[in-house]
Scaffold this motif. Structure first.
Motif, PDB file in Angstrom:
ATOM      1  N   MET A 145      53.478  83.105  75.126  1.00  0.00           N
ATOM      2  CA  MET A 145      52.080  82.958  75.798  1.00  0.00           C
ATOM      3  C   MET A 145      50.499  83.797  76.123  1.00  0.00           C
ATOM      4  N   PHE A 146      50.984  85.361  76.405  1.00  0.00           N
ATOM      5  CA  PHE A 146      50.108  86.277  75.942  1.00  0.00           C
ATOM      6  C   PHE A 146      50.562  87.049  75.328  1.00  0.00           C
ATOM      7  N   LEU A 147      51.636  86.544  74.670  1.00  0.00           N
ATOM      8  CA  LEU A 147      51.933  88.254  73.161  1.00  0.00           C
ATOM      9  C   LEU A 147      50.537  88.263  72.455  1.00  0.00           C
ATOM     10  N   ARG A 148      50.686  87.962  72.240  1.00  0.00           N
ATOM     11  CA  ARG A 148      49.142  87.738  71.403  1.00  0.00           C
ATOM     12  C   ARG A 148      48.216  88.963  72.293  1.00  0.00           C
ATOM     13  N   ASP A 149      47.941  88.980  73.389  1.00  0.00           N
ATOM     14  CA  ASP A 149      46.840  89.376  73.697  1.00  0.00           C
ATOM     15  C   ASP A 149      47.880  91.140  73.918  1.00  0.00           C
ATOM     16  N   LEU A 150      49.122  91.116  74.206  1.00  0.00           N
ATOM     17  CA  LEU A 150      49.592  92.572  73.796  1.00  0.00           C
ATOM     18  C   LEU A 150      49.362  93.027  72.753  1.00  0.00           C
ATOM     19  N   TRP A 151      50.162  92.649  71.133  1.00  0.00           N
ATOM     20  CA  TRP A 151      49.959  93.137  70.066  1.00  0.00           C
ATOM     21  C   TRP A 151      49.228  91.858  68.854  1.00  0.00           C
ATOM     22  N   PRO A 152      48.140  92.216  68.921  1.00  0.00           N
ATOM     23  CA  PRO A 152      46.556  91.689  68.188  1.00  0.00           C
ATOM     24  C   PRO A 152      47.110  91.120  66.915  1.00  0.00           C
ATOM     25  N   THR A 153      48.212  92.172  65.780  1.00  0.00           N
ATOM     26  CA  THR A 153      48.221  92.314  65.095  1.00  0.00           C
ATOM     27  C   THR A 153      49.664  91.803  64.585  1.00  0.00           C
ATOM     28  N   ALA A 154      50.613  91.362  65.479  1.00  0.00           N
ATOM     29  CA  ALA A 154      51.656  91.018  64.730  1.00  0.00           C
ATOM     30  C   ALA A 154      51.392  89.829  64.379  1.00  0.00           C
ATOM     31  N   ARG A 155      52.340  89.383  63.429  1.00  0.00           N
ATOM     32  CA  ARG A 155      52.354  87.959  63.142  1.00  0.00           C
ATOM     33  C   ARG A 155      53.620  87.078  63.393  1.00  0.00           C
ATOM     34  N   ILE A 156      52.877  85.739  64.331  1.00  0.00           N
ATOM     35  CA  ILE A 156      53.460  85.373  65.082  1.00  0.00           C
ATOM     36  C   ILE A 156      54.286  84.123  64.536  1.00  0.00           C
ATOM     37  N   GLY A 157      55.400  83.690  64.957  1.00  0.00           N
ATOM     38  CA  GLY A 157      55.934  82.394  64.519  1.00  0.00           C
ATOM     39  C   GLY A 157      56.788  81.282  65.838  1.00  0.00           C
ATOM     40  N   LEU A 158      55.826  80.298  65.919  1.00  0.00           N
ATOM     41  CA  LEU A 158      56.558  80.013  67.189  1.00  0.00           C
ATOM     42  C   LEU A 158      57.310  77.851  66.358  1.00  0.00           C
ATOM     43  N   TYR A 159      58.896  78.095  67.098  1.00  0.00           N
ATOM     44  CA  TYR A 159      59.578  77.172  67.050  1.00  0.00           C
ATOM     45  C   TYR A 159      58.624  75.464  67.812  1.00  0.00           C
ATOM     46  N   CYS A 160      58.114  74.589  66.995  1.00  0.00           N
ATOM     47  CA  CYS A 160      57.295  73.908  67.331  1.00  0.00           C
ATOM     48  C   CYS A 160      58.191  72.488  67.712  1.00  0.00           C
ATOM     49  N   GLU A 161      58.917  72.865  69.268  1.00  0.00           N
ATOM     50  CA  GLU A 161      59.886  70.844  69.481  1.00  0.00           C
ATOM     51  C   GLU A 161      59.320  69.986  69.905  1.00  0.00           C
ATOM     52  N   LEU A 162      58.465  69.590  70.477  1.00  0.00           N
ATOM     53  CA  LEU A 162      57.723  68.883  70.647  1.00  0.00           C
ATOM     54  C   LEU A 162      56.470  68.555  71.459  1.00  0.00           C
ATOM     55  N   TYR A 163      55.055  67.978  70.811  1.00  0.00           N
ATOM     56  CA  TYR A 163      54.240  67.327  71.445  1.00  0.00           C
ATOM     57  C   TYR A 163      54.106  66.595  72.208  1.00  0.00           C
ATOM     58  N   TYR A 164      53.862  66.037  73.142  1.00  0.00           N
ATOM     59  CA  TYR A 164      53.644  65.168  74.416  1.00  0.00           C
ATOM     60  C   TYR A 164      52.867  64.034  73.850  1.00  0.00           C
ATOM     61  N   SER A 165      53.140  62.941  73.852  1.00  0.00           N
ATOM     62  CA  SER A 165      52.228  62.028  73.832  1.00  0.00           C
ATOM     63  C   SER A 165      52.297  60.422  74.970  1.00  0.00           C
ATOM     64  N   ASN A 166      51.633  59.900  75.156  1.00  0.00           N
ATOM     65  CA  ASN A 166      51.429  58.542  75.261  1.00  0.00           C
ATOM     66  C   ASN A 166      52.130  57.356  74.453  1.00  0.00           C
ATOM     67  N   ARG A 167      51.844  57.601  73.037  1.00  0.00           N
ATOM     68  CA  ARG A 167      51.992  56.805  72.273  1.00  0.00           C
ATOM     69  C   ARG A 167      53.446  56.971  70.943  1.00  0.00           C
ATOM     70  N   ASP A 168      54.058  55.821  71.302  1.00  0.00           N
ATOM     71  CA  ASP A 168      55.069  56.078  69.881  1.00  0.00           C
ATOM     72  C   ASP A 168      56.000  56.758  69.718  1.00  0.00           C
ATOM     73  N   ASN A 169      56.385  57.358  71.108  1.00  0.00           N
ATOM     74  CA  ASN A 169      56.367  58.239  71.598  1.00  0.00           C
ATOM     75  C   ASN A 169      58.351  57.636  72.727  1.00  0.00           C
ATOM     76  N   ASP A 170      58.143  59.104  73.311  1.00  0.00           N
ATOM     77  CA  ASP A 170      59.815  58.538  74.379  1.00  0.00           C
ATOM     78  C   ASP A 170      58.906  57.905  75.450  1.00  0.00           C
ATOM     79  N   VAL A 171      57.811  58.420  75.692  1.00  0.00           N
ATOM     80  CA  VAL A 171      57.072  58.231  77.708  1.00  0.00           C
ATOM     81  C   VAL A 171      56.437  57.054  77.082  1.00  0.00           C
ATOM     82  N   GLY A 172      57.632  55.650  78.428  1.00  0.00           N
ATOM     83  CA  GLY A 172      57.077  54.404  77.840  1.00  0.00           C
ATOM     84  C   GLY A 172      57.689  53.409  77.075  1.00  0.00           C
ATOM     85  N   PHE A 173      58.785  54.536  76.080  1.00  0.00           N
ATOM     86  CA  PHE A 173      59.331  53.579  75.546  1.00  0.00           C
ATOM     87  C   PHE A 173      60.275  52.380  76.033  1.00  0.00           C
TER      88      PHE A 173
END
Length: 391
Positions: free
Chosen positions: A75-103
């Motif tokens: 979360m705060f690595l950009r604050d330490l190393w502003p010139t670094a290129r950062i790649g993130l593993y995007c596993e899941l964005y939570y939603s209450n529509r068409d997803n597991d919640v309420g299914f």
């Protein structure tokens, strides 16, 4: 270099320097319950920040950072190393529509309005990382598709990969049960696999269909793999397990000789897991609209005939009648019908298994497909202008 909570002592692994850190701050008492989830992420983010700042102060400056943001650490690595290129593993964005919640109506939301708020707050961690990432990577289209549109523009869909040189058919495979009986491809074997036996992966649907399945398939041996803990979703009532809850529900409907054909194997070593899939005549897989289990792709790579729930993650990899058979998630009777259809047609099994393996090799093989794409994704990060945040 790897900054990690997984080791206690500094060292190296295959040429990678391992830098351990730990979490010293304890969770707050009396915190508003809607904020508890984010605080757990914040505690990890702070601990990672402290360890990373020490590296920075010692003179270390990374060109590229790759991280999984799901627990908050980057979360705060950009604050330490502003010139670094950062790649993130995007596993899941939570939603209450068409997803597991309420299914699953069996496990309804306790309060529609407050649960919607709680879920939106659960995305605070995801939202905090929008200013951190240059690029994202998701293993499936379904997972990438849960993210907002501005995220999707920078997410590449690249699976972790399956070693299809190891995960492959074996006509001579066998599987020994407790007690010494050895099963082979000559036996009518039905398999079901969860990391832990729980509703998110359809364990309750499978168990409720067992009485009919065992009646209609008097020669079948049913092998069930999975632990007693909880990987996803709600915990069972205190002192109980989902495994036993659904055993208790159906056991009285199954005659003892039939019940003796059901084998709960717990968690098995990987080689036994592969052997089991190599002999199965029908591999059953269910999931809520959620992260696809890697075991499904492994079963395809092995050439197992697959009967699976017709939920969104499966629609990405299973074409009904070609690489497997699909049925509505909650329809246990239809599931049994599909299993019987597969078991009664050797030509169908062979054709689906061959097509499933071809699909897995073409799109998910580690060495020829996924690893080259992953490395190209890393190269793309390196080639980006320093500090050019696009999310």
């Amino acid at each position: 270099m790897s900054l990690t909570l997984r080791v206690k002592e500094a060292g190296s692994w295959k040429g990678v320097r391992l830098v351990p850190y730990d979490i010293k701050r304890a969770p707050s008492k009396g915190l508003h319950p809607w904020l508890v989830d984010f605080e757990t992420k914040m505690l990890r983010a702070e601990s990672c920040f402290v360890a990373a700042r020490k590296l920075r102060d010692e003179g270390f400056t990374p060109d590229v950072i790759v991280a999984h943001p799901g627990w908050g650490e980057p979360m705060f690595l950009r604050d330490l190393w502003p010139t670094a290129r950062i790649g993130l593993y995007c596993e899941l964005y939570y939603s209450n529509r068409d997803n597991d919640v309420g299914f699953d109506p069996e496990f309804p939301k306790t309060d529609q309005e407050t649960d919607t708020i709680r879920l939106r707050l659960k995305n605070m961690n995801n939202m905090m990382h929008r200013g951190v990432a240059d690029l994202g990577i998701s293993p499936t289209k379904f997972q990438a598709g849960t993210y907002p549109e501005d995220w999707q523009k920078v997410i590449s869909v690249i699976h972790d990969g399956i070693d299809t040189n190891v995960v492959k058919p074996n006509a001579d495979a066998s599987f020994e049960l407790e007690g010494g009986r050895v099963l082979t491809r000559e036996d009518e074997v039905i398999t079901f696999v969860n990391r832990n036996l729980e509703p998110y992966r359809g364990y309750h649907v499978f168990m409720r269909a067992l009485p009919k399945l065992l009646r209609e398939r008097p020669n079948a041996q049913v092998l069930i793999v999975g632990g007693d803990e909880v990987s996803y979703g709600a915990a069972p009532p205190k002192g109980r397990t989902w495994k036993q809850i659904y055993i208790d529900e159906v056991r009285g409907k199954i005659a003892t000789p039939d019940w003796e054909r059901v084998h709960f194997l717990g968690k098995v070593p990987y080689d036994r897991f592969l052997s089991m899939l190599q002999i199965t005549r029908a591999h059953v897989y269910l999931t809520y609209p959620f992260v696809l289990s890697w075991s499904l792709i492994e079963s395809m790579a092995i050439g197992a005939p697959i009967v699976a729930s017709d939920t969104a993650p499966l629609q990405e990899v299973i074409t009904h009648g070609e690489t497997g058979r699909l049925f509505p998630f909650f329809d246990g009777d239809r599931m049994v019908d599909e299993i019987s259809l597969v078991l009664d047609d050797a030509q169908m099994r062979a054709g689906m298994g061959k097509a499933a393996r071809a699909f897995a090799v073409e799109g998910y093989d580690l060495e020829s497909r996924c690893l080259p794409r992953q490395l190209a994704w890393i190269d793309q990060l390196f080639d980006m202008p320093a500090g050019d945040v696009t999310v």
